[in-house]
Design an enzyme around this catalytic site. Sequence first.
Site, PDB file in Angstrom:
ATOM      1  N   ASP A  31      56.866  33.481  37.481  1.00  0.00           N
ATOM      2  CA  ASP A  31      55.985  34.219  36.576  1.00  0.00           C
ATOM      3  C   ASP A  31      56.820  34.747  35.406  1.00  0.00           C
ATOM      4  OD1 ASP A  31      52.990  35.809  37.033  1.00  0.00           O
ATOM      5  OD2 ASP A  31      54.339  36.537  35.469  1.00  0.00           O
ATOM      6  N   GLN A  95      41.963  38.720  37.279  1.00  0.00           N
ATOM      7  CA  GLN A  95      42.446  37.389  36.881  1.00  0.00           C
ATOM      8  C   GLN A  95      42.498  37.297  35.360  1.00  0.00           C
ATOM      9  OE1 GLN A  95      40.035  34.115  38.276  1.00  0.00           O
ATOM     10  NE2 GLN A  95      41.583  32.587  37.707  1.00  0.00           N
ATOM     11  N   HIS A 101      45.728  30.264  40.772  1.00  0.00           N
ATOM     12  CA  HIS A 101      47.153  30.446  41.061  1.00  0.00           C
ATOM     13  C   HIS A 101      47.317  31.443  42.197  1.00  0.00           C
ATOM     14  CE1 HIS A 101      45.873  33.065  37.746  1.00  0.00           C
ATOM     15  NE2 HIS A 101      46.690  33.993  38.214  1.00  0.00           N
TER      16      HIS A 101
END
Length: 115
Positions: A31, A95, A101
Site C-alpha cells: 500500500d 472503500q 482489495h
Amino acid sequence: MAHDCIFCRIVAGEIPAQVVHDDDRALVFRDVNPQAPTHLLVIPKRHVASADHLTREDEGLAGHLLLAAGEAARSLGLAGDGYRIVTNIGRNGGQTVSHLHLHVLGGRSLGWPPG
Ligand code: AMP
C-alpha cells in the site's frame, strides 16, 4: 480492464507498484500509504468492484485471494505475531478504490473495533 481504475492500471503495468506476489489471477503489492509496518493489498487481476460484487462463480477466485493474502503474510514473517486481513465495501465501509482489495496489515498490534 477498466481504464479509469487505478488498480487495473497497476495490473496493466501503467502505474508502478511494489509487487510482492504476481500470479495468473492475483497481484499483491505494498500500500502506498501504509497503516502498519507491513501493509499489503491483494487484488484480483480481473476488475471486480468490491467483495460485494463477487458471485458464486467467483468462489475459486475468492479462495485464491484469501490464500494469496495468507501466503504473502507468512512469506513476510507476519504469521508469528499475527496480522489482519480486511476488505472495505462501499461508502460506509470506507472503500476509496472501487476494485476489490484485501488489506493485509501486520507488524504492530492493531486496535479493535475499527473506527
Ligand atoms: P480502501 O480505502 O479500502 O479502498 O483502500 C484503498 C487503498 O489503496 C488505500 O489504503 C490507499 O493507500 C491504497 N492506494 C491507493 N492508490 C495506490 C497506489 N497507486 N499504490 C498502492 N496503494 C494505493
